[in-house]
Design a protein around this motif. Structure first.
Motif, PDB file in Angstrom:
ATOM      1  N   ILE A   1     -12.321  -1.991  -2.696  1.00 34.94           N
ATOM      2  CA  ILE A   1     -13.053  -0.743  -2.108  1.00 34.94           C
ATOM      3  C   ILE A   1     -11.953  -0.271  -1.052  1.00 34.94           C
ATOM      4  O   ILE A   1     -12.193   0.663  -0.317  1.00 34.94           O
ATOM      5  CB  ILE A   1     -14.304  -1.522  -1.280  1.00 34.94           C
ATOM      6  CG1 ILE A   1     -15.184  -0.158  -0.808  1.00 34.94           C
ATOM      7  CG2 ILE A   1     -14.181  -2.228  -0.167  1.00 34.94           C
ATOM      8  CD1 ILE A   1     -16.806  -0.671  -0.619  1.00 34.94           C
ATOM      9  N   LEU A   2     -10.993  -1.054  -0.962  1.00 36.86           N
ATOM     10  CA  LEU A   2     -10.107  -0.490   0.131  1.00 36.86           C
ATOM     11  C   LEU A   2      -9.702   0.702   0.384  1.00 36.86           C
ATOM     12  O   LEU A   2      -9.748   1.743   1.356  1.00 36.86           O
ATOM     13  CB  LEU A   2      -8.850  -1.453   0.424  1.00 36.86           C
ATOM     14  CG  LEU A   2      -7.729  -1.129   1.387  1.00 36.86           C
ATOM     15  CD1 LEU A   2      -8.370  -1.470   2.740  1.00 36.86           C
ATOM     16  CD2 LEU A   2      -6.387  -1.832   1.219  1.00 36.86           C
ATOM     17  N   PRO A   3      -9.102   1.496  -1.049  1.00 38.88           N
ATOM     18  CA  PRO A   3      -8.787   2.965  -0.831  1.00 38.88           C
ATOM     19  C   PRO A   3      -9.969   3.812  -0.494  1.00 38.88           C
ATOM     20  O   PRO A   3      -9.695   4.903   0.244  1.00 38.88           O
ATOM     21  CB  PRO A   3      -8.402   2.868  -2.417  1.00 38.88           C
ATOM     22  CG  PRO A   3      -8.004   1.774  -2.804  1.00 38.88           C
ATOM     23  CD  PRO A   3      -9.014   0.720  -2.286  1.00 38.88           C
ATOM     24  N   GLN A   4     -11.054   3.445  -0.886  1.00 32.41           N
ATOM     25  CA  GLN A   4     -12.493   4.352  -0.664  1.00 32.41           C
ATOM     26  C   GLN A   4     -12.470   4.140   0.939  1.00 32.41           C
ATOM     27  O   GLN A   4     -12.920   5.375   1.664  1.00 32.41           O
ATOM     28  CB  GLN A   4     -13.567   4.011  -1.277  1.00 32.41           C
ATOM     29  CG  GLN A   4     -14.551   5.006  -0.986  1.00 32.41           C
ATOM     30  CD  GLN A   4     -16.029   4.562  -1.886  1.00 32.41           C
ATOM     31  OE1 GLN A   4     -15.926   3.755  -2.805  1.00 32.41           O
ATOM     32  NE2 GLN A   4     -16.903   4.684  -1.101  1.00 32.41           N
TER      33      GLN A   4
ATOM     34  N   LEU B   1       0.821  -1.058   0.012  1.00 29.28           N
ATOM     35  CA  LEU B   1       0.109  -0.015   0.056  1.00 29.28           C
ATOM     36  C   LEU B   1       0.941   1.181  -0.034  1.00 29.28           C
ATOM     37  O   LEU B   1       1.651   1.407   0.742  1.00 29.28           O
ATOM     38  CB  LEU B   1      -0.858   0.103   1.226  1.00 29.28           C
ATOM     39  CG  LEU B   1      -1.818  -0.937   1.499  1.00 29.28           C
ATOM     40  CD1 LEU B   1      -2.738  -0.869   2.821  1.00 29.28           C
ATOM     41  CD2 LEU B   1      -2.805  -1.164   0.383  1.00 29.28           C
ATOM     42  N   ILE B   2       0.642   1.999  -1.018  1.00 28.01           N
ATOM     43  CA  ILE B   2       1.274   3.504  -1.050  1.00 28.01           C
ATOM     44  C   ILE B   2       0.508   4.545  -0.373  1.00 28.01           C
ATOM     45  O   ILE B   2      -0.763   4.863  -0.835  1.00 28.01           O
ATOM     46  CB  ILE B   2       1.893   4.055  -2.425  1.00 28.01           C
ATOM     47  CG1 ILE B   2       2.879   2.824  -2.874  1.00 28.01           C
ATOM     48  CG2 ILE B   2       2.268   5.141  -2.120  1.00 28.01           C
ATOM     49  CD1 ILE B   2       3.271   3.031  -4.356  1.00 28.01           C
ATOM     50  N   ILE B   3       0.640   4.982   0.783  1.00 25.60           N
ATOM     51  CA  ILE B   3      -0.080   5.884   1.584  1.00 25.60           C
ATOM     52  C   ILE B   3       0.333   7.333   1.658  1.00 25.60           C
ATOM     53  O   ILE B   3       1.559   7.212   2.078  1.00 25.60           O
ATOM     54  CB  ILE B   3      -0.291   5.126   2.957  1.00 25.60           C
ATOM     55  CG1 ILE B   3      -0.884   3.716   2.916  1.00 25.60           C
ATOM     56  CG2 ILE B   3      -1.115   5.951   3.906  1.00 25.60           C
ATOM     57  CD1 ILE B   3      -0.604   2.957   4.026  1.00 25.60           C
ATOM     58  N   THR B   4      -0.585   7.994   1.370  1.00 28.35           N
ATOM     59  CA  THR B   4      -0.198   9.540   1.462  1.00 28.35           C
ATOM     60  C   THR B   4      -0.598   9.887   2.922  1.00 28.35           C
ATOM     61  O   THR B   4      -2.190   9.665   2.943  1.00 28.35           O
ATOM     62  CB  THR B   4      -0.784  10.427   0.320  1.00 28.35           C
ATOM     63  OG1 THR B   4      -0.426   9.796  -0.952  1.00 28.35           O
ATOM     64  CG2 THR B   4      -0.286  11.918   0.258  1.00 28.35           C
ATOM     65  N   LEU B   5       0.096  10.407   3.756  1.00 35.74           N
ATOM     66  CA  LEU B   5      -0.326  10.894   5.060  1.00 35.74           C
ATOM     67  C   LEU B   5      -0.357  12.494   5.113  1.00 35.74           C
ATOM     68  O   LEU B   5       0.711  13.075   4.912  1.00 35.74           O
ATOM     69  CB  LEU B   5       0.318   9.976   6.327  1.00 35.74           C
ATOM     70  CG  LEU B   5       0.452   8.673   6.192  1.00 35.74           C
ATOM     71  CD1 LEU B   5       1.300   7.999   7.251  1.00 35.74           C
ATOM     72  CD2 LEU B   5      -0.933   8.211   6.724  1.00 35.74           C
ATOM     73  N   ASP B   6      -1.126  12.859   5.925  1.00 31.63           N
ATOM     74  CA  ASP B   6      -1.130  14.229   6.410  1.00 31.63           C
ATOM     75  C   ASP B   6      -1.210  14.117   7.997  1.00 31.63           C
ATOM     76  O   ASP B   6      -2.158  13.941   8.599  1.00 31.63           O
ATOM     77  CB  ASP B   6      -2.126  15.105   5.909  1.00 31.63           C
ATOM     78  CG  ASP B   6      -2.399  16.389   6.638  1.00 31.63           C
ATOM     79  OD1 ASP B   6      -1.331  17.001   7.040  1.00 31.63           O
ATOM     80  OD2 ASP B   6      -3.391  17.113   6.570  1.00 31.63           O
ATOM     81  N   GLY B   7      -0.038  14.083   8.606  1.00 33.65           N
ATOM     82  CA  GLY B   7       0.113  13.624  10.001  1.00 33.65           C
ATOM     83  C   GLY B   7      -0.239  12.125  10.064  1.00 33.65           C
ATOM     84  O   GLY B   7       0.096  11.459   9.776  1.00 33.65           O
TER      85      GLY B   7
END
Length: 393
Positions: free
Chosen positions: A364-367, A28-34
């Protein structure tokens, strides 16, 4: 479909492909804001072995040992679907006893799969104890499998027109003992987990999927039933002889991770009910349709040629698949496992398309993880229940 961020400096994190709680090699490539998840991109294919292409270069009998490698926790279901296709294409009758043995094996396999979902799911959200408990019960299921089939995980037990061997002497009593024992253990799980305030804090209201969404995304299995839809292929398609037993479809209407947990726990209890009824009412008779051995043999197959003469003394039996197409499906522990099969008047299938439940449920995981906290990703991914063997095939 990115969500507006409050700060400019977003962090991009790789989860996987060998993160301990990724259940296989999912990345999973995850973009995080904090702590907040802005975007999530699953990357598949690390376990791709070309299973569909292999199927198109093997006879069904030769391919049977391969199929247990898709979903390697619910192996009986992959075998069931592999023999159900040719049985329907060739209109082959399965004896009553074989059908009962199949149902017992399938439901034991469902229990084993749900147990190995429960343990790691609980470990992901911080509860270590159930992880050790479930292995205790799962070993008993595998002992039953080993007694009946000779193998613990990759059974190679189903055959076109029946099963490979009859149940050994004393197996039915052993299985009935297991059923009685297992019901007390499930009660123990429920006491330990279901009302645990820390567990409820982690799963309630996390990863909610609405009724409409579930249908639009094409989800199946516990994912579908946890969102208020009573759809179980064992009731819908009437395959094998599930109609002869008294059992209920398990469902919840909340659609969150807790609902999916409750559905799976309920399914284990229903499976025990089905197994007990099948064991008590198992009929006599043959465990395999012996006429099938004389069905549609391929005329003069190339296996009997001079070149192949010295490879083996006995050629693999070949069933000629008629020139038509067919979609077969069974209710696997993770959802609807289907195969789209096209015959071509030869021993090999012309097309063999696998519809794995895990792959479709994973979409459906990303959503689900957007706008959630980082720690909720593991809860949501765990509640979906994926096996990378069938996602990547």
């Amino acid at each position: 479909m990115n969500i507006p961020a409050t700060r400019k400096d977003l962090m991009i994190v790789n989860m996987g492909p060998h993160h301990p709680s990724m259940h296989g090699v999912l990345r999973l490539i995850i973009t995080l804001d904090g702590e907040d998840v802005i975007d999530c991109e699953p990357i598949l294919g690390y376990l791709h072995r070309g299973m569909e292409k292999i199927a198109e270069n093997r006879t069904i009998i030769q391919y049977l040992p391969y199929v247990t490698r898709w979903d390697y926790l619910a192996t009986m279901f992959t075998e069931a679907i592999t023999v159900n296709g040719p049985e329907q294409l060739g209109n082959i009758q399965v004896p009553k006893r074989a059908s009962y043995i199949r149902i017992i094996m399938l439901e034991l396999s469902r229990i084993a799969s749900h147990l190995l979902w429960l343990g790691p799911f609980m470990a992901d959200i911080g509860a270590q104890t159930p992880f050790f408990y479930i292995f205790r019960e799962r070993e008993l299921v595998y002992d039953l499998f080993e007694a009946a089939t000779g193998m613990r995980m990759m059974h190679n037990f189903f055959r076109i027109g029946g099963v490979a061997a009859d149940l050994p002497h004393g197996w039915i009593d052993k299985c009935l003992d297991f059923c009685d024992y297992f019901l007390t253990r499930v009660a123990e799980y429920q006491k330990l987990i279901t009302r645990n305030p820390i567990f409820l804090e982690r799963v309630e209201g996390v990863g909610i999927i609405g009724r409409e969404e579930v249908i639009n995304w094409g989800l199946s299995g516990p994912m579908l039933r946890a969102s208020g839809i009573q759809w179980d292929l064992r009731k819908v398609d009437h395959y094998e002889c599930y109609d002869e037993f008294d059992w209920e479809v398990q469902w919840q209407k909340e659609g969150d991770s807790l609902a999916r947990y409750l559905v799976r726990i309920g399914e284990m209890i229903e499976s025990i009910k089905i197994i007990q009824q099948a064991l008590e009412g198992i009929p006599g008779g043959p465990y395999e349709n012996l006429e099938i051995r004389y069905f549609d043999r391929e005329r003069n197959p190339e296996w009997n040629d001079f070149e192949y003469r010295f490879i083996s003394k006995k050629p693999s039996p070949t069933f000629e698949l008629p020139k038509q197409e067919l979609y077969v499906r069974v209710e696997a522990p993770k959802g609807e496992l289907g195969i789209f099969l096209i015959g071509d008047q030869s021993g090999f299938p012309w097309r063999w398309k696998i519809r794995p439940p895990g792959f479709i449920n994973l979409q459906i995981l990303p959503q689900l993880v957007k706008r959630m906290k980082l720690a909720d990703i593991m809860t949501i991914l765990g509640s979906i229940d994926i096996i990378m063997g069938e996602v990547d095939r």
